[in-house]
Enzyme design. Structure first.
Site, PDB file in Angstrom:
ATOM      1  N   THR A  17     -47.951  56.792  50.149  1.00 25.89           N
ATOM      2  CA  THR A  17     -47.459  58.165  49.772  1.00 25.89           C
ATOM      3  C   THR A  17     -47.798  58.955  48.333  1.00 25.89           C
ATOM      4  O   THR A  17     -47.679  59.698  48.914  1.00 25.89           O
ATOM      5  CB  THR A  17     -45.939  57.571  49.806  1.00 25.89           C
ATOM      6  OG1 THR A  17     -45.703  56.303  49.119  1.00 25.89           O
ATOM      7  CG2 THR A  17     -45.073  57.583  51.621  1.00 25.89           C
ATOM      8  N   GLY A  18     -48.589  58.213  47.210  1.00 28.06           N
ATOM      9  CA  GLY A  18     -48.529  58.727  46.710  1.00 28.06           C
ATOM     10  C   GLY A  18     -50.171  60.424  46.731  1.00 28.06           C
ATOM     11  O   GLY A  18     -50.017  60.175  48.409  1.00 28.06           O
ATOM     12  N   LYS A  43     -40.139  51.937  51.834  1.00 28.60           N
ATOM     13  CA  LYS A  43     -40.450  53.541  53.396  1.00 28.60           C
ATOM     14  C   LYS A  43     -40.378  52.683  54.862  1.00 28.60           C
ATOM     15  O   LYS A  43     -40.849  53.779  55.642  1.00 28.60           O
ATOM     16  CB  LYS A  43     -41.787  53.960  52.565  1.00 28.60           C
ATOM     17  CG  LYS A  43     -41.468  54.623  51.473  1.00 28.60           C
ATOM     18  CD  LYS A  43     -40.961  56.227  51.754  1.00 28.60           C
ATOM     19  CE  LYS A  43     -40.949  56.967  49.858  1.00 28.60           C
ATOM     20  NZ  LYS A  43     -40.146  58.093  49.770  1.00 28.60           N
ATOM     21  N   THR A  97     -58.288  51.091  43.120  1.00 28.20           N
ATOM     22  CA  THR A  97     -57.679  51.858  41.425  1.00 28.20           C
ATOM     23  C   THR A  97     -58.420  51.395  40.714  1.00 28.20           C
ATOM     24  O   THR A  97     -58.993  50.350  40.994  1.00 28.20           O
ATOM     25  CB  THR A  97     -56.352  50.582  41.578  1.00 28.20           C
ATOM     26  OG1 THR A  97     -55.260  51.432  42.669  1.00 28.20           O
ATOM     27  CG2 THR A  97     -55.016  50.826  40.577  1.00 28.20           C
ATOM     28  N   GLU A  98     -58.063  52.414  39.663  1.00 27.41           N
ATOM     29  CA  GLU A  98     -58.967  51.820  38.719  1.00 27.41           C
ATOM     30  C   GLU A  98     -58.161  51.909  37.482  1.00 27.41           C
ATOM     31  O   GLU A  98     -56.758  52.031  37.495  1.00 27.41           O
ATOM     32  CB  GLU A  98     -59.539  53.791  37.559  1.00 27.41           C
ATOM     33  CG  GLU A  98     -60.861  54.122  38.697  1.00 27.41           C
ATOM     34  CD  GLU A  98     -61.750  55.670  38.382  1.00 27.41           C
ATOM     35  OE1 GLU A  98     -61.757  54.774  37.469  1.00 27.41           O
ATOM     36  OE2 GLU A  98     -61.735  55.879  38.462  1.00 27.41           O
ATOM     37  N   GLU A 209     -76.070  48.875  36.321  1.00 31.16           N
ATOM     38  CA  GLU A 209     -75.610  49.331  35.313  1.00 31.16           C
ATOM     39  C   GLU A 209     -76.148  48.432  33.974  1.00 31.16           C
ATOM     40  O   GLU A 209     -75.548  47.444  34.539  1.00 31.16           O
ATOM     41  CB  GLU A 209     -75.077  50.129  35.219  1.00 31.16           C
ATOM     42  CG  GLU A 209     -73.390  49.994  35.732  1.00 31.16           C
ATOM     43  CD  GLU A 209     -72.344  50.452  35.714  1.00 31.16           C
ATOM     44  OE1 GLU A 209     -71.595  50.485  35.575  1.00 31.16           O
ATOM     45  OE2 GLU A 209     -73.067  52.002  36.203  1.00 31.16           O
ATOM     46  N   HIS A 248     -66.916  53.152  32.023  1.00 29.94           N
ATOM     47  CA  HIS A 248     -65.168  51.727  32.191  1.00 29.94           C
ATOM     48  C   HIS A 248     -65.589  50.260  31.805  1.00 29.94           C
ATOM     49  O   HIS A 248     -66.996  50.247  31.034  1.00 29.94           O
ATOM     50  CB  HIS A 248     -65.391  51.621  33.962  1.00 29.94           C
ATOM     51  CG  HIS A 248     -66.602  51.987  34.828  1.00 29.94           C
ATOM     52  ND1 HIS A 248     -67.387  50.534  34.822  1.00 29.94           N
ATOM     53  CD2 HIS A 248     -67.867  52.564  35.096  1.00 29.94           C
ATOM     54  CE1 HIS A 248     -68.403  50.922  34.754  1.00 29.94           C
ATOM     55  NE2 HIS A 248     -68.559  52.114  35.644  1.00 29.94           N
TER      56      HIS A 248
END
Length: 293
Positions: A17-18, A43, A97-98, A209, A248
């Protein structure tokens, strides 16, 4: 043949829902992925983008037959969402998700031990089997169905390499974004093992990397099993300052993890090194011609 996903994959979205969950679930459905529901506590019983919502992963699995979940839950609670899916025995969990805290991911890693779940990510762009299934945030349009597997720590380079392979006339079986965080699920080594057990995979591209030891572990595995199909490797970050955080969370060098040592290890293990990102497609095409000669 694809690995991890296929036309029978049934996906739920944790955090549907986001904004991100809504947008990318809709994009996946447009691509043809069979998204069957969403999970958001409180929900349950409602609908979102014309899909049923559930309060828990186990309930969603029972009601929809879901065999894969993607996680779009915010960083503070993303680990709890992954653990819920693992405890529900979800076969495949793809965490987009980060910035999930490392300490939280250590809990997830402990939960994975002995489980039946394959976790991809977090900080992953997802999995794409062209024409069959897309779970994630990757752009589509340049991919083609074929026999080249792609394993990558970089989302942007995955898109670039996919386009190059298609331009060189080489379709992809599956692209797997393992995620760039220091602690994550499926590794480069694990991914290569899956591709080597697929009789239809003709070659594999590994995009690495700086930071961590993923590429060295991949090289050790290659030296052990000696793949009979070409493995083309690209490692970026050759000019990055040593022992400085770059990008990151996974791209951090301290004593190990520099590009040159990774390249040397992979080359020694039999990988064909692409000297620049723009040469990956042609390097694989040439490698396949040599293998067929």
């Amino acid at each position: 043949m694809a690995i991890l996903v296929d036309q029978d994959t049934r996906v739920i979205c944790q955090g549907m829902t986001g904004w991100a969950g809504t947008h990318y679930s809709a994009a996946m459905m447009e691509y043809g992925t069979n998204v069957v529901g969403g999970v958001r506590p409180g929900k349950g019983g409602s609908h979102h983008i014309n899909l049923p919502m559930f309060n828990a992963v186990a309930e969603a699995m029972t009601e929809t037959g879901a065999n894969a979940s993607m996680v779009f839950v915010p960083p503070p609670t993303a680990a709890d969402a992954m653990i819920e899916a693992i405890e529900a025995e979800m076969p495949l969990v793809v965490a987009l998700t980060e910035r999930v805290p490392v300490q939280d991911m250590l809990r997830v890693r402990d939960c994975l031990k002995g489980s039946r779940t394959v976790l991809v990510g977090p900080n992953s762009q997802g999995i794409l089997a062209p024409g069959l299934c897309k779970i994630g945030v990757m752009a589509t349009g340049s991919e083609r169905k074929g026999g080249i597997g792609v394993i990558s720590r970089s989302a942007s380079l995955t898109s670039e390499v996919t386009a190059q392979l298609s331009q060189a006339g080489l379709g992809q079986s599956t692209t797997v974004g393992i995620g760039g965080d220091a602690v994550h699920g499926l590794s480069m080594r694990d991914s290569l093992e899956l591709f080597l057990h697929d009789s239809e995979t003709q070659g594999v591209v590994a995009i690495g990397e700086i930071g961590g030891a993923e590429e060295q572990e991949l090289a050790d595995y290659m030296a052990e099993v000696k793949p009979k199909i070409p493995v083309v490797a690209l490692v970026v970050g050759r000019h990055a300052p040593v022992e400085r955080r770059m990008g990151h969370a996974g791209a951090f060098q301290k004593g190990i993890g520099d590009a040159q040592s990774k390249i040397a290890a992979l080359a020694t293990a039999g990988a064909i090194i692409a000297d620049s990102p723009h040469l990956v497609g042609e390097t694989m095409r040439a490698a396949l011609q040599v293998a067929a000669a």
